[in-house]
Design a protein around this motif. Structure first.
Motif, PDB file in Angstrom:
ATOM      1  N   ASP A 130      25.413  -9.923  23.837  1.00  6.34           N
ATOM      2  CA  ASP A 130      24.615  -9.405  25.049  1.00  6.34           C
ATOM      3  C   ASP A 130      25.686  -9.430  26.251  1.00  6.34           C
ATOM      4  OD1 ASP A 130      22.793  -9.221  27.093  1.00  6.34           O
ATOM      5  OD2 ASP A 130      21.680 -10.545  26.662  1.00  6.34           O
ATOM      6  N   ARG A 137      25.093  -8.336  29.526  1.00 11.59           N
ATOM      7  CA  ARG A 137      24.331  -8.468  30.552  1.00 11.59           C
ATOM      8  C   ARG A 137      24.965  -9.531  31.414  1.00 11.59           C
ATOM      9  NH1 ARG A 137      18.131  -8.914  29.467  1.00 11.59           N
ATOM     10  NH2 ARG A 137      19.075 -10.132  27.698  1.00 11.59           N
ATOM     11  N   LYS A 138      24.803  -9.104  32.929  1.00 15.61           N
ATOM     12  CA  LYS A 138      25.206 -10.018  33.846  1.00 15.61           C
ATOM     13  C   LYS A 138      24.616 -11.495  33.534  1.00 15.61           C
ATOM     14  CE  LYS A 138      25.910 -10.457  38.769  1.00 15.61           C
ATOM     15  NZ  LYS A 138      25.585  -9.801  40.325  1.00 15.61           N
TER      16      LYS A 138
END
Length: 663
Positions: free
Chosen positions: A130, A132-133
């Motif tokens: 993952d 994502r931020k």
């Protein structure tokens, strides 16, 4: 997290013997892997992408290695790894390294299963990274949840086992209540605190200790010095046994008839102003004072915090170097109070813990084997010890909460209405019966005539929190602080045929036992670092220091800010002369306690080796059952054991007990 949770709980249940009893402890055991697991794995949530996954996998691997290592170590030593043990190669490699392949069981490797499976899923991209931020809000919530769950766990644990961290008498309790990973952090903190104090200590710190001893050491009593030289020594440990039980009756029946008889024997020196001086370490403090003439700590236990790493010059080691066989007997796990490590530091050759005794469901109560069963089985090993020997036997049945199965109850409870207190006389009576059976065995075998038998109570059985019940037991309407201070008396008796006995009224305590026994055994301890003084000396200081800084003496007793005279009357206003005397006693108390703490926390005895004493080599001792039995067989070649004196025949049949469990 779920995999970590499951495997940790599985290890608790199958690889360790944590002594979980009741639904509350079971619930705590289920909960305790969660807080530390969330806290540790939650660290990864503060990072992004692959780094987050790497961090989680490394944490899981390290935690798995820690669990695996403890499983192996526990299987061999019934205890958990500590940094002190890891740093001490002798302690860790003692048998463990040589037999590592024999220790491992195939199922042990299951703790790595989740690491392998999750790593494979990541490598083959079944689990995708993952990228994502980072969501710091979620990361913070996970950390907060970990803290909250730990607070719940700790609160429930403290309620079930008070003073869990301040009285750390067994690592099993830390792991059972707070988890094996919390134990790692807590042990690291303890080790750091101890090592920093130790690192800053130097031989110069001994100057004040030696100066104090030079000024305050009492002279030996020539009438008693050496009277027990060459004799066997028995130390009989009366668990939670207080002085008021001597000659005490319930419904006209003596609670302790056998101990009463022993106490008043013409060949027994009995001290009626002998006080327990324990702190939080309780039994372990009593043992520390008894065999080292050093006090326990203001908090915690010397045996658990310093027993593995410190240098000691204990009585077992002193006697071992004078040809004595030294042995300790206890019907509980060897790790309790860290005895399995501390006894090596103290120079015990043998430690017969619960691994050496036959076990059945109804053989044990609370903290180990019932006294009658324990003593009968211990006799089998006593008869094999080369003489002269030094043998300490620790009983456990008369231990809080003073519960005894009906088949062993032979005296009615007291009727104070306090459930904690009223069963105390029943377990004390049982202990007395066991003591009587043991003394009978010694007489039948001849050991009674060839031994110095020391009997003592280790600490109070009924705490000062039970004032109403104490008042009823003592036949008083109420009790004062002075009464409660006097209630801290425990028995101390020394018996030997030909010894001029009687009741000795000198004021003393457990800190004084070691120098007293040394003088009787003819051992000159004038060059030893010991803070007690011979109870038989005519010029000894009779101020008895309590661990909390209070004191008692033949003239004044100080409890908190209150001062009492010898009759127990509160002195509201001290005269200048009285104040000077009380201040001198307080100064003595503060000095001796501070010096003891300085010696222990700084490990100062490593800087001082008295002439005629060799530093203890802990690596030469092993208390593993197979090694103990092997050493006993080797020792039989010395031909001085009781069994050898009996023509090679066992004396076990001479030990008679009415224990219903053995019928």
């Amino acid at each position: 997290m779920v995999c970590f949770w499951i495997k940790t709980y599985w290890a608790y249940q199958t690889k360790f013997n944590l002594g979980v009893t009741g639904g509350v402890q079971e619930a705590i055991l289920i909960l305790n892997p969660l807080p530390m697991g969330l806290l540790l794995f939650g660290i990864a949530l503060y990072f992004r992408g692959k780094k987050s996954y790497w961090i989680m996998m490394i944490i899981d691997l390290v935690a798995s290695l820690w669990l695996f290592a403890n499983m192996l170590y526990y299987r061999e030593f019934s205890d958990f790894l500590s940094l002190g043990i890891i740093k001490s190669s002798g302690s860790v490699s003692n048998n463990l390294g040589l037999s590592i392949m024999e220790i491992i069981q195939p199922s042990d490797f299951l703790v790595f299963l989740d690491v392998i499976v999750i790593a494979a899923l990541l490598i083959f991209k079944v689990l995708k990274i993952d990228k994502r931020k980072t969501n710091f809000k979620i990361a913070g919530i996970v950390t907060l949840l970990a803290v909250v769950l730990f607070a719940v766990d700790f609160s429930a644990s403290e309620k079930n086992r008070s003073q869990l961290l301040t009285r750390t008498f067994d690592n099993n309790y830390i792991v059972k209540y707070l988890g094996i990973n919390f134990y790692a952090g807590y042990n690291a903190y303890q080790t750091y605190k101890e090592s920093s104090t130790r690192a800053n200590a130097s031989s110069n710190d001994l100057k004040s200790v030696l100066a104090y001893l030079k000024k305050n050491r009492a002279t030996s009593n020539v009438s008693y010095f050496g009277k027990a030289k060459g004799k066997n020594v028995f130390i009989f440990h009366l668990e939670s046994f207080q002085q008021f039980l001597i000659n005490y009756k319930v419904d006209g029946k003596e609670v302790t008839p056998n101990i009463n008889k022993f106490y008043s024997d013409s060949n027994t020196l009995s001290f009626d102003n002998f006080f327990n001086q324990v702190g939080q370490g309780k039994t372990s403090d009593a043992e520390t004072m008894l065999e080292n003439s050093l006090f326990g700590l203001p908090s915690g236990s010397v045996m658990t915090q310093y027993g593995t790493s410190n240098t000691f010059q204990a009585l077992p080691a002193i006697l071992d170097q004078r040809g004595y066989t030294t042995a300790a007997f206890h019907g509980d796990v060897g790790s309790f109070w860290n005895r399995d490590n501390t006894y090596k530091s103290w120079g015990y050759k043998y430690f017969f813990d619960d691994d050496y005794y036959k076990q059945k469901t109804d053989y044990s109560v609370g903290y180990g084997l019932k006294d009658k069963i324990f003593l009968k089985q211990a006799a089998n090993y006593i008869q094999q010890l080369p003489q002269p020997f030094y043998a300490k036997l620790i009983t456990v049945t008369n231990h809080y909460p003073y519960e005894l199965d009906k088949q062993n109850q032979s005296i009615p409870k007291t009727t104070t209405g306090d459930k904690t207190v009223d069963g105390y006389v029943q377990t004390a009576h049982y202990l007395d019966q066991a003591f009587g059976e043991f003394i009978s065995y010694l007489k039948k075998t001849g050991l009674y005539n060839n031994s110095m038998i020391v009997v003592y109570g280790d600490h109070y059985g009924i705490s000062n929190n039970h004032k109403k019940a104490i008042a009823q037991l003592l036949g008083k309407k109420s009790v004062t602080s002075y009464d409660l201070a006097m209630f801290q008396k425990v028995p101390f008796m020394i018996h030997m045929n030909g010894l001029k006995g009687g009741i000795n009224h000198t004021y003393g305590g457990e800190i004084d036992v070691m120098p007293t026994l040394e003088d009787l055994l003819g051992i000159n301890s004038s060059n030893m670092i010991q803070l007690g003084n011979d109870l038989l000396s005519k010029d000894r200081n009779q101020t008895v220091a309590f661990r909390d800084g209070d004191f008692v003496s033949p003239t004044y007793t100080k409890v908190g800010s209150k001062v009492y005279d010898s009759s127990g009357n509160l002195i509201k206003t001290l005269t200048s002369e009285q104040k000077e005397q009380v201040d001198t006693m307080q100064s003595h108390t503060d000095k001796v306690l501070s010096l003891s703490d300085k010696i222990i926390t700084g490990d100062l005895l490593r800087f001082y080796t008295p002439s005629g004493f060799k530093k203890v080599n802990k690596s030469q001792y092993s208390y593993k059952y197979s090694d103990g039995i092997k050493n006993l067989k080797e020792d039989q070649k010395k031909k001085t054991s009781l069994i050898e004196e009996n023509g090679g025949k066992s004396t076990a049949d001479l030990f008679k007990t009415d224990a219903p469990e053995l019928k």
